[in-house]
Design a protein around this motif. Structure first.
Motif, short mmCIF file in Angstrom:
data_model
loop_
_atom_site.label_atom_id
_atom_site.label_comp_id
_atom_site.label_asym_id
_atom_site.label_seq_id
_atom_site.Cartn_x
_atom_site.Cartn_y
_atom_site.Cartn_z
N TYR A 10 11.28 75.16 48.47
CA TYR A 10 10.15 75.10 49.41
C TYR A 10 9.86 73.67 49.88
O TYR A 10 9.69 73.44 51.09
CB TYR A 10 8.90 75.72 48.80
CG TYR A 10 7.74 75.80 49.76
CD1 TYR A 10 7.78 76.67 50.84
CD2 TYR A 10 6.63 74.96 49.62
CE1 TYR A 10 6.73 76.73 51.75
CE2 TYR A 10 5.58 75.02 50.52
CZ TYR A 10 5.63 75.90 51.57
OH TYR A 10 4.61 75.95 52.49
N GLN A 59 -0.73 75.22 50.53
CA GLN A 59 -0.35 74.07 49.71
C GLN A 59 0.07 72.85 50.54
O GLN A 59 0.24 71.77 49.99
CB GLN A 59 0.81 74.46 48.79
CG GLN A 59 0.46 75.55 47.78
CD GLN A 59 1.67 76.00 46.98
OE1 GLN A 59 2.65 75.26 46.83
NE2 GLN A 59 1.62 77.21 46.46
N TYR A 92 1.45 79.89 50.13
CA TYR A 92 2.33 78.74 50.27
C TYR A 92 1.83 77.80 51.37
O TYR A 92 1.81 76.58 51.20
CB TYR A 92 3.76 79.18 50.57
CG TYR A 92 4.51 79.57 49.31
CD1 TYR A 92 5.08 78.60 48.50
CD2 TYR A 92 4.62 80.89 48.92
CE1 TYR A 92 5.75 78.94 47.34
CE2 TYR A 92 5.29 81.26 47.76
CZ TYR A 92 5.86 80.27 46.97
OH TYR A 92 6.51 80.61 45.82
N ASP A 98 9.58 76.88 44.16
CA ASP A 98 8.39 76.05 44.36
C ASP A 98 8.66 74.56 44.22
O ASP A 98 7.98 73.74 44.85
CB ASP A 98 7.30 76.46 43.37
CG ASP A 98 6.75 77.85 43.67
OD1 ASP A 98 7.18 78.46 44.66
OD2 ASP A 98 5.90 78.33 42.90
N THR A 99 9.64 74.20 43.38
CA THR A 99 9.87 72.78 43.11
C THR A 99 11.06 72.19 43.86
O THR A 99 11.14 70.97 44.02
CB THR A 99 10.10 72.54 41.60
OG1 THR A 99 11.26 73.28 41.16
CG2 THR A 99 8.88 72.98 40.80
#
Length: 217
Positions: free
Chosen positions: A178, A119, A116, A174-175
């Motif tokens: 985070y 990213q 993570y 994730d969308t």
């Protein structure tokens, strides 16, 4: 942030001296209720300046399991005792050691797993200039994250989504979750306040909400 550095170490030492009986009892419970594995869960996490460190927590999952780092309330990997430890944040107590030795702070972004943190792009990488924290603005807002994800998964499945629950959970994390955590932590880095740190710590212990950056967390 010299005051923060001193405060972290002093309070971590005091916390360990006062809470060692609690840590001992929890460790014994984990060993008794979840036999076959260690009391502590140690995992490599991304710390200040992107350097990896060993993050310590009480183990809340079964010893032999495979799966995502995103967990959902009711996840079969999480034991009944583990669920209680997570709900009351008792699994985080070994983090006092990480604060004492300087790998973590009381307040800051939660330490991410490498996948993570990698990213983070452009200005968002400012978050890595902070020591990860036991609590923080994102932690407060998502204190019941497992339950929130479980509710979302149930909603999607009720709407006819045929995907596996874990797949839906990862997508939601994730969308939605985070990116929002990154936004909160980025604001924290650029608007640091020692008094806000104290307020966040008190709200974490008392289970209260607070206003931060014009929203309730």
């Amino acid at each position: 942030m010299v005051l923060k550095w001193i405060f972290d170490r002093l309070m971590a030492l005091i916390g360990l001296l006062i809470l060692w009986p609690v840590l001992l009892v929890v460790a014994i419970l984990v060993k008794v209720k979840m036999p076959g594995g260690p009391a502590l869960f140690v995992q490599k996490r991304v710390g200040k300046d992107g350097k990896l460190f060993d993050c310590h927590k009480f183990r809340t999952m079964t010893v032999k399991h495979n799966g995502s780092t995103v967990s959902v309330a009711g996840d079969s990997r999480i034991t009944p005792l583990g669920a209680k430890l997570r709900h009351y944040k008792l699994d985080e107590l070994p983090g006092l050691w990480d604060v004492l030795i300087g790998n973590m702070s009381f307040v800051g972004p939660r330490p991410d797993v490498p996948g993570y943190a990698d990213q983070l792009k452009r200005d968002d990488r400012d978050v890595l200039k902070l020591r990860p924290g036991i609590t923080g603005p994102a932690t407060l807002k998502y204190r019941l994250e497992d339950e929130m994800i479980a509710d979302y998964v149930a909603k999607k499945q009720a709407e006819g989504d045929k995907r596996d629950a874990q797949e839906i959970a990862v997508e939601y994390n994730d969308t939605v979750i985070y990116p929002d955590k990154v936004r909160l932590n980025y604001y924290y880095y650029h608007h640091y306040s020692f008094m806000k740190d104290i307020q966040m710590m008190c709200c974490t212990v008392l289970g209260k909400k607070m206003e931060y950056n014009h929203e309730l967390i």
